[in-house]
Every structure is written in C-alpha cells, then in structure tokens.
Design an enzyme around this catalytic site. Sequence first.
Site, PDB file in Angstrom:
ATOM      1  CG  HIS A   1     -16.308   9.175 -50.280  1.00 19.26           C
ATOM      2  ND1 HIS A   1     -17.387   8.680 -49.119  1.00 19.26           N
ATOM      3  CD2 HIS A   1     -15.241   9.305 -50.208  1.00 19.26           C
ATOM      4  CE1 HIS A   1     -16.069   9.039 -48.167  1.00 19.26           C
ATOM      5  NE2 HIS A   1     -15.443   9.016 -48.764  1.00 19.26           N
TER       6      HIS A   1
ATOM      7  CG  ASP B   1      -8.269  11.707 -53.220  1.00 21.14           C
ATOM      8  OD1 ASP B   1      -8.963  10.552 -52.999  1.00 21.14           O
ATOM      9  OD2 ASP B   1      -7.260  12.102 -52.079  1.00 21.14           O
TER      10      ASP B   1
HETATM   11  C1  SDX Z   1     -10.612   8.574 -51.185  1.00 16.77           C
HETATM   12  O1  SDX Z   1     -13.535   5.315 -47.775  1.00 16.77           O
HETATM   13  C2  SDX Z   1     -12.693   7.178 -47.594  1.00 16.77           C
HETATM   14  O2  SDX Z   1     -13.427   7.258 -47.120  1.00 16.77           O
HETATM   15  C3  SDX Z   1     -12.158   6.825 -48.328  1.00 16.77           C
HETATM   16  C4  SDX Z   1     -11.602   8.253 -48.371  1.00 16.77           C
HETATM   17  C5  SDX Z   1     -11.015   8.422 -47.067  1.00 16.77           C
HETATM   18  O3  SDX Z   1     -10.756   9.411 -46.626  1.00 16.77           O
HETATM   19  O4  SDX Z   1      -9.971   7.527 -46.683  1.00 16.77           O
HETATM   20  O5  SDX Z   1     -12.410   8.953 -48.465  1.00 16.77           O
HETATM   21  C6  SDX Z   1     -10.109   8.560 -49.416  1.00 16.77           C
HETATM   22  O6  SDX Z   1     -10.703   7.501 -51.264  1.00 16.77           O
HETATM   23  C7  SDX Z   1     -12.152   8.995 -51.923  1.00 16.77           C
HETATM   24  C8  SDX Z   1     -11.956   8.127 -53.237  1.00 16.77           C
HETATM   25  C9  SDX Z   1     -10.719   8.691 -53.854  1.00 16.77           C
HETATM   26  N1  SDX Z   1     -11.066   8.140 -55.165  1.00 16.77           N
HETATM   27  C10 SDX Z   1     -11.276   8.526 -56.172  1.00 16.77           C
HETATM   28  O7  SDX Z   1     -11.768   9.335 -56.693  1.00 16.77           O
HETATM   29  C11 SDX Z   1     -11.857   7.428 -57.781  1.00 16.77           C
HETATM   30  C12 SDX Z   1     -13.082   7.875 -58.560  1.00 16.77           C
HETATM   31  N2  SDX Z   1     -14.098   6.975 -57.741  1.00 16.77           N
HETATM   32  C13 SDX Z   1     -14.983   5.837 -57.893  1.00 16.77           C
HETATM   33  O8  SDX Z   1     -13.988   4.793 -57.800  1.00 16.77           O
HETATM   34  C14 SDX Z   1     -15.821   5.324 -56.015  1.00 16.77           C
HETATM   35  O9  SDX Z   1     -16.536   6.181 -56.277  1.00 16.77           O
HETATM   36  C15 SDX Z   1     -15.627   5.176 -55.370  1.00 16.77           C
HETATM   37  C16 SDX Z   1     -14.165   3.839 -55.065  1.00 16.77           C
HETATM   38  C17 SDX Z   1     -15.013   6.639 -54.661  1.00 16.77           C
HETATM   39  C18 SDX Z   1     -16.342   4.463 -54.221  1.00 16.77           C
HETATM   40  O10 SDX Z   1     -16.826   3.602 -55.012  1.00 16.77           O
HETATM   41  P1  SDX Z   1     -18.515   2.839 -54.591  1.00 16.77           P
HETATM   42  O11 SDX Z   1     -18.714   3.072 -53.420  1.00 16.77           O
HETATM   43  O12 SDX Z   1     -18.029   0.798 -54.637  1.00 16.77           O
HETATM   44  O13 SDX Z   1     -19.343   2.729 -55.552  1.00 16.77           O
HETATM   45  P2  SDX Z   1     -19.664   2.284 -57.223  1.00 16.77           P
HETATM   46  O14 SDX Z   1     -18.277   2.270 -57.993  1.00 16.77           O
HETATM   47  O15 SDX Z   1     -20.485   1.314 -57.179  1.00 16.77           O
HETATM   48  O16 SDX Z   1     -20.450   3.562 -58.165  1.00 16.77           O
HETATM   49  C19 SDX Z   1     -21.462   3.403 -57.962  1.00 16.77           C
HETATM   50  C20 SDX Z   1     -22.138   4.324 -59.535  1.00 16.77           C
HETATM   51  C21 SDX Z   1     -22.078   2.950 -60.749  1.00 16.77           C
HETATM   52  O17 SDX Z   1     -22.323   3.405 -61.683  1.00 16.77           O
HETATM   53  P3  SDX Z   1     -23.659   2.088 -61.370  1.00 16.77           P
HETATM   54  O18 SDX Z   1     -23.192   0.402 -61.816  1.00 16.77           O
HETATM   55  O19 SDX Z   1     -24.243   2.528 -60.697  1.00 16.77           O
HETATM   56  O20 SDX Z   1     -24.446   2.703 -63.220  1.00 16.77           O
HETATM   57  O21 SDX Z   1     -21.786   5.528 -59.503  1.00 16.77           O
HETATM   58  C22 SDX Z   1     -20.946   5.409 -60.365  1.00 16.77           C
HETATM   59  C23 SDX Z   1     -20.415   4.171 -60.627  1.00 16.77           C
HETATM   60  O22 SDX Z   1     -19.805   3.613 -61.927  1.00 16.77           O
HETATM   61  N3  SDX Z   1     -19.490   6.636 -60.069  1.00 16.77           N
HETATM   62  C24 SDX Z   1     -18.841   6.688 -60.705  1.00 16.77           C
HETATM   63  C25 SDX Z   1     -17.696   7.103 -59.819  1.00 16.77           C
HETATM   64  N4  SDX Z   1     -17.487   6.824 -58.669  1.00 16.77           N
HETATM   65  C26 SDX Z   1     -18.525   6.625 -58.727  1.00 16.77           C
HETATM   66  N5  SDX Z   1     -18.951   6.913 -62.189  1.00 16.77           N
HETATM   67  C27 SDX Z   1     -17.566   8.242 -62.425  1.00 16.77           C
HETATM   68  N6  SDX Z   1     -16.449   8.283 -62.187  1.00 16.77           N
HETATM   69  C28 SDX Z   1     -16.865   8.630 -61.031  1.00 16.77           C
HETATM   70  N7  SDX Z   1     -15.778   8.517 -60.108  1.00 16.77           N
END
Ligand code: SDX
Length: 372
Positions: free
Chosen positions: A255, A308
């Site tokens: 998140h 989720d």
């Molecule tokens: C919702 O914003 C809100 O409040 C949204 C929400 C709401 O109520 O409206 O809470 C609802 O959308 C919840 C999120 C649902 N999405 C997912 O579950 C999809 C999987 N999650 C990721 O795609 C991610 O965590 C996000 C999209 C939720 C957040 O993205 P960010 O803040 O841009 O984080 P990032 O992609 O920059 O990740 C930072 C690091 C990365 O590693 P590095 O490149 O630094 O080495 O963390 C890793 C990412 O690869 N990472 C994950 C991960 N989430 C982040 N690695 C594996 N699995 C994951 N789920």
Amino acid sequence: MDIDFDVKHGLEGVAVAISSISYIDGEKGKLVYRGFEIEDLVENSHFEETAYLIWFSSLPNENEIDFITSMLAKKRTLPKKIIEMMKSFPKNAHPMGVLRSVVSLLGMYSKKDSSTLENAINLTAKIPTIIAYWYRIKNNLPLIPPKESLKHSENFLYMMFGEIPKHSDLFDKALILHLEQGMNASTFASTVTASTLSDIYSIITTAIGTLKGPLHGGANEKVLNMFKEIKSVENVEPYIYTLISNKEKIMGFGHRIYKTYDPRAKILKHWIKDLFLKDNVEYFEIALKVEEIVIKEFKEKKIFPNVDFYSGILYNYFNIPSEFFTTIFAMARIVGWTAHAMEYRKNNRIFRPRSIYNGPKGLKYKEVKGVE
Ligand code: SDX
C-alpha cells in the site's frame, strides 16, 4: 528558460487538497472517517448512517437517518430503456465495464438541474441495482426488482439472490470499510474531473474506470483467482515463491500509505476467522499461509495485506462471483468519490500539473524531410 521541476513519481508524498473527510495514519495503521475510527463505525453503525456521516460530516439524528434511508430506497429503480440496453450487452462483458457504461448512460437520462448531492444519492442508490441486474441478465435469470423496505446492503443481496443470506450484517460492514480512503487513485482521478466542473456522471465514470485496474480495486478479484489457482495449503509455498522469484507483484499486498497492516484487512480477517470457526469459509487457510510467507519475505519493504486480500473471501462466502468483487468496492466508494468532488469544489481550482520535456528541439521540417 525552463523552470526547474522535480517529478514525484506516482505523486508519492504530494498533497493535492485539504480534506476533513478521512484521515489515514499509515505507520500506525489507522483509518478515521470524519473523526470516528473505522473500528468504532463498523462496530456500531451501518451503511446508510456512515454514508450520511461522510456526505454531511456529522452523524445523522433520527429524522436525518429516515431522510437518507428513504431517499436511497426510493431511487433504486433504473429507467426501462437502460434495462433493455443492458439485455443487449455481450454476456462476457466484465461487470466493471458494464457499471462504467451504465453510469454513463444514466447521465443521458438524468434531470439536468439536479444538484451534485442529489446525483450522489441517486447514483449510490442505483449502482447496486446495476450490479445485481447485470448478474441476473448475464446468468439468464429473471430480474428481482428492488424492495424499498430493505436496508441498502440487504436489498443488494436480495436483488442478487432472491433472499437475504445469514451474516448479511457483515456485508453491510464490509461496505463501510470500503466507503472512503482519502486521495486514492480513483478518488484523485475523479476529483480531477470534478475540478473541471464536469458533470457527476463523467466524474463517476472516471472513478469506475480507474478503480477497475488490478493495482487498485481490481486486486480483490485477482486475489481470489490466485487462491483458486493455488487450490490447497500445500501448494502455497511453491506458488508464492515462484511469484517472488519472478519479481511479480502479489495481489492484495502492499500500500502506498499503510506501511503496516491495513486496518480494514485486519477487521475482515477477524470476521472471517469467526465465520471460519462456525461455517465452511473457503480459501481462509490458504490466505493465512500466503500472508505468513509474504509478511516474512517482505519485512524490509513493509509489505502487508491490504483491504483487497481478505475482502474476496467474504464476498465468495456470500456466493458473489469474483468478477463482481470490484463492483462491490465501487458500490461503497461512490460515497467517498462524491464527497470529495463536493468538498473540493468548495475551493475549486482545476488540476493542471506539468511534465518535464526530454524530447528533441530546434528541428526544421524541410531539413528533416530533405526537401528544398
Ligand atoms: C487499493 O490508495 C489506496 O488507498 C487504495 C485502496 C483504497 O481503499 O482506495 O487502499 C485500495 O487499491 C489497495 C491496493 C490493491 N492493489 C494490490 O493489491 C496490487 C498489489 N500491490 C502493489 O501493486 C502495490 O503495493 C500498490 C499499487 C498497492 C502500491 O504501489 P506503490 O506505493 O507504488 O509501491 P511500489 O510499486 O513502488 O512498491 C515499492 C516496492 C517495490 O520494490 P522495489 O522496486 O523498491 O524493489 O515494494 C514492492 C515493489 O516491487 N512491492 C511489492 C508489492 N507491492 C509493492 N512486491 C510484491 N508484491 C506486492 N504486492
């Protein structure tokens, strides 16, 4: 002379508005709606009352709760022409695509002079009907018209299945959990549309299209599909470690704001655990094993389950098909979207950020085309 800008990728850490609707403490895992902690509201309130709180910034008194309940109950029906159009949609259309399209169609049938609040209540009342009618049409089942006597959440389950399942109060509470979450992607996108003074149907069409993405609201459907692919607890380790070694995002985790357990996920897990002890709740044991591995492997990155991750297990328990999960998210978040649109417009300014140009300059047409 170029002005010196720095790009904030994904607008991380950038505030775009002042808002009194909700507050998120990402380090402590706290969510507050208009001053009330989410745990307090799910314990004591219900959808109509919390929707009123989000829209009007205070809890309703008896008359006000009667007003909002009857307004929402009276506006559940859809124009007959729209129902006929829905029957002509391809049966394999995704429910979020149907919802996005029917909200746009409703804009063609709406009274031009109705206020944003009237339209907000109108859409909040109609979105459950759109979803339930699409479920019935897609499965060649007769439509079950809305019942004014039923609560918002119960009426939705009734229109879907013709009865109100046991533990339907948990469905009502799950809607409260999804009502509002500050400037998330779909709320931000729809607030941008609101800032141009566009109409409410365009604002909500923007929001639905944005929520549909698997990185946002679309994740809940992906999570359940992941559980279905895993099939048994024994398969969790090889499955998850394959995703990790392929550097794939694990749906339902991570998140932008919560750097600890999402309070909504914690609440959902607690409810499902209670249900699991009483009744057969599919996929819960698989979910627990997935969570154990991901939290362990991603400790440094502070990646935890988000809303989720567990929501789909509860919706599946109510026999809602996974492709409809994100529409359930939308049927709640319509309240947050419309509240932010109304709040932002009180001190409106059109959103217009910049981009930093890194393309060529000084090219001449004839020189490039090699002509005199
Ligand atoms: C919702 O914003 C809100 O409040 C949204 C929400 C709401 O109520 O409206 O809470 C609802 O959308 C919840 C999120 C649902 N999405 C997912 O579950 C999809 C999987 N999650 C990721 O795609 C991610 O965590 C996000 C999209 C939720 C957040 O993205 P960010 O803040 O841009 O984080 P990032 O992609 O920059 O990740 C930072 C690091 C990365 O590693 P590095 O490149 O630094 O080495 O963390 C890793 C990412 O690869 N990472 C994950 C991960 N989430 C982040 N690695 C594996 N699995 C994951 N789920």
